[in-house]
Design a protein around this motif. Structure first.
Motif, mmCIF file in Angstrom:
data_model
loop_
_atom_site.group_PDB
_atom_site.id
_atom_site.type_symbol
_atom_site.label_atom_id
_atom_site.label_comp_id
_atom_site.label_asym_id
_atom_site.label_seq_id
_atom_site.Cartn_x
_atom_site.Cartn_y
_atom_site.Cartn_z
ATOM 1 N N GLN A 115 3.482 -0.070 -5.765
ATOM 2 C CA GLN A 115 2.472 0.417 -4.829
ATOM 3 C C GLN A 115 1.109 0.114 -5.442
ATOM 4 O OE1 GLN A 115 3.095 4.587 -4.128
ATOM 5 N NE2 GLN A 115 5.089 4.291 -3.159
ATOM 6 N N ASN A 116 0.124 -0.141 -4.588
ATOM 7 C CA ASN A 116 -1.192 -0.481 -5.135
ATOM 8 C C ASN A 116 -1.785 0.673 -5.941
ATOM 9 O OD1 ASN A 116 -1.717 1.041 -2.677
ATOM 10 N ND2 ASN A 116 -3.847 0.372 -2.853
ATOM 11 N N ASN A 117 -1.421 1.924 -5.593
ATOM 12 C CA ASN A 117 -1.979 3.060 -6.327
ATOM 13 C C ASN A 117 -1.249 3.324 -7.645
ATOM 14 O OD1 ASN A 117 0.350 3.965 -5.104
ATOM 15 N ND2 ASN A 117 -0.602 5.661 -4.002
ATOM 16 N N GLU A 118 -0.282 2.473 -7.981
ATOM 17 C CA GLU A 118 0.354 2.536 -9.294
ATOM 18 C C GLU A 118 -0.307 1.584 -10.283
ATOM 19 O OE1 GLU A 118 4.983 3.586 -8.323
ATOM 20 O OE2 GLU A 118 4.340 1.522 -7.919
ATOM 21 N N ASN A 144 0.833 -1.201 0.000
ATOM 22 C CA ASN A 144 0.000 0.000 0.000
ATOM 23 C C ASN A 144 0.867 1.250 0.000
ATOM 24 O OD1 ASN A 144 -1.799 2.219 1.054
ATOM 25 N ND2 ASN A 144 -3.271 0.546 1.003
ATOM 26 N N GLY A 145 0.660 2.083 -1.005
ATOM 27 C CA GLY A 145 1.477 3.280 -1.151
ATOM 28 C C GLY A 145 0.982 4.480 -0.385
ATOM 29 N N ASN A 146 -0.111 4.338 0.362
ATOM 30 C CA ASN A 146 -0.683 5.484 1.061
ATOM 31 C C ASN A 146 -0.488 5.438 2.572
ATOM 32 O OD1 ASN A 146 -2.133 7.098 -1.084
ATOM 33 N ND2 ASN A 146 -2.978 5.069 -1.462
ATOM 34 N N LEU A 147 0.117 4.373 3.077
ATOM 35 C CA LEU A 147 0.297 4.247 4.518
ATOM 36 C C LEU A 147 1.587 4.925 4.967
ATOM 37 C CD1 LEU A 147 -0.737 0.522 5.038
ATOM 38 C CD2 LEU A 147 -2.038 2.548 5.696
ATOM 39 N N ASP A 165 -0.690 -6.155 1.148
ATOM 40 C CA ASP A 165 -1.701 -5.105 1.159
ATOM 41 C C ASP A 165 -3.076 -5.736 1.370
ATOM 42 O OD1 ASP A 165 -2.625 -2.469 0.934
ATOM 43 O OD2 ASP A 165 -3.057 -2.707 -1.198
ATOM 44 N N ASP A 213 -5.801 -4.423 -0.508
ATOM 45 C CA ASP A 213 -6.598 -3.910 -1.624
ATOM 46 C C ASP A 213 -7.272 -5.097 -2.315
ATOM 47 O OD1 ASP A 213 -7.633 -2.755 -3.924
ATOM 48 O OD2 ASP A 213 -5.967 -1.344 -4.136
#
Length: 303
Positions: free
Chosen positions: A40-43, A10-13, A71, A73
């Protein structure tokens, strides 16, 4: 055949715990001649269309043979599965692990020893938890008891309740949140076991202990020491992971009143650095060995 994998965190943690896990897996895979890329999951964006499913964000690189998920997600994990990629752990296992109520329902359905648990009914944030509900909790569990949110990490959403005032206040503070009432295992106050399951075996284990908290989590100030689990503890941990469909899991066991272990939680993306620092065992090696073996068996079965 050299297999290609993705490792997703997870790229937001805040902090780098999950990136650290991903790097350990990446390095272990490299030693086994399996090329991996960390994302990262947001990539990675899931594209849904009537004509196709796809993943945006991985440039022109081919889709992987496997993915390791550090993660939660679930939608991304499921998208990869729909594209034919083997995910460790599966989206279904991640979903059951992330929702502790779902985990306990699976454990109970398989008759796996666990603390007695009462699920709070779904109530929206504008509602209240009535006294009838808390009365049932007290009658079944007594004081002290635990209130535990269905979603949470590092022991931060777990509360020790000692009287009716605290019980009613905390229950209504959590109105609109999925949570449960749970038996407090006083014989395990401030101590538990972490067994890291990979496939049908335990790769490493440690005992955790806190002098100042009913929770033994290292992030809550607990200490750790290597532990040699009994055959029954190994069997229990492996069964607990299997009951939620997890290939890899950190299973936490409590010390029951008669010394028999009880399953506390099943973590689908448990960190491995603390375990290495405690035991000297790099579980990332076991994880990659397991993944490559499973994929080899799968490939052999398709011939």
């Amino acid at each position: 055949m050299n297999l290609h994998g993705w490792i997703i965190y997870n790229g937001n943690l805040p902090g780098d715990k999950f990136l650290d896990f991903a790097q350990w897996i990446h390095e272990a895979a490299s030693r086994k001649n399996s090329k991996t890329v960390i994302y990262q999951n947001n990539e990675l964006l899931s594209l849904l269309d009537a004509s196709k499913l796809d993943i945006l964000g991985h440039s022109t690189a081919p889709l992987p043979d496997y993915a390791v998920f550090a993660d939660k997600d679930i939608y991304l994990a499921r998208q990869l599965e729909l594209l034919g990629i083997r995910v460790f752990n599966s989206s279904a296992a991640i979903e059951r692990s992330d929702d502790k109520i779902a985990s306990y329902q699976q454990l109970a359905s398989q008759h796996i020893p666990m603390p007695k648990t009462i699920v709070s009914p779904k109530i929206f944030s504008t509602g209240t938890i009535g006294e009838e509900i808390t009365r049932h909790a007290v009658e079944e569990l007594g004081f002290p008891l635990i209130i535990k949110e269905a979603y949470g990490s590092f022991g931060e959403q777990v509360y020790l309740i000692t009287n009716e005032t605290e019980l009613y206040q905390k229950a209504n503070e959590l109105a609109g949140t999925a949570f449960m009432f749970q038996e407090f295992i006083s014989s395990s106050y401030g101590r538990d076991l972490r067994l890291h399951v990979v496939g049908n075996r335990v790769a490493a284990a440690m005992k955790r202990q806190s002098k100042n908290d009913f929770r033994a989590n290292i992030t809550a100030g607990g200490t750790m020491e290597p532990y040699q689990p009994t055959d029954y503890e190994v069997e229990l941990a492996v069964s607990a992971a299997a009951c939620i469909g997890a290939d890899i899991a950190g299973v936490d066991l409590l010390f029951g009143p008669d010394g028999s272990p009880l399953v506390c939680e099943i973590n689908s993306n448990a960190h491995i650095r603390n375990l290495y620092e405690c035991t000297g065992i790099n579980v990332a090696e076991n994880i990659i060995d397991y993944i490559l073996e499973k994929l080899s068996q799968q490939e052999g079965g398709t011939r």
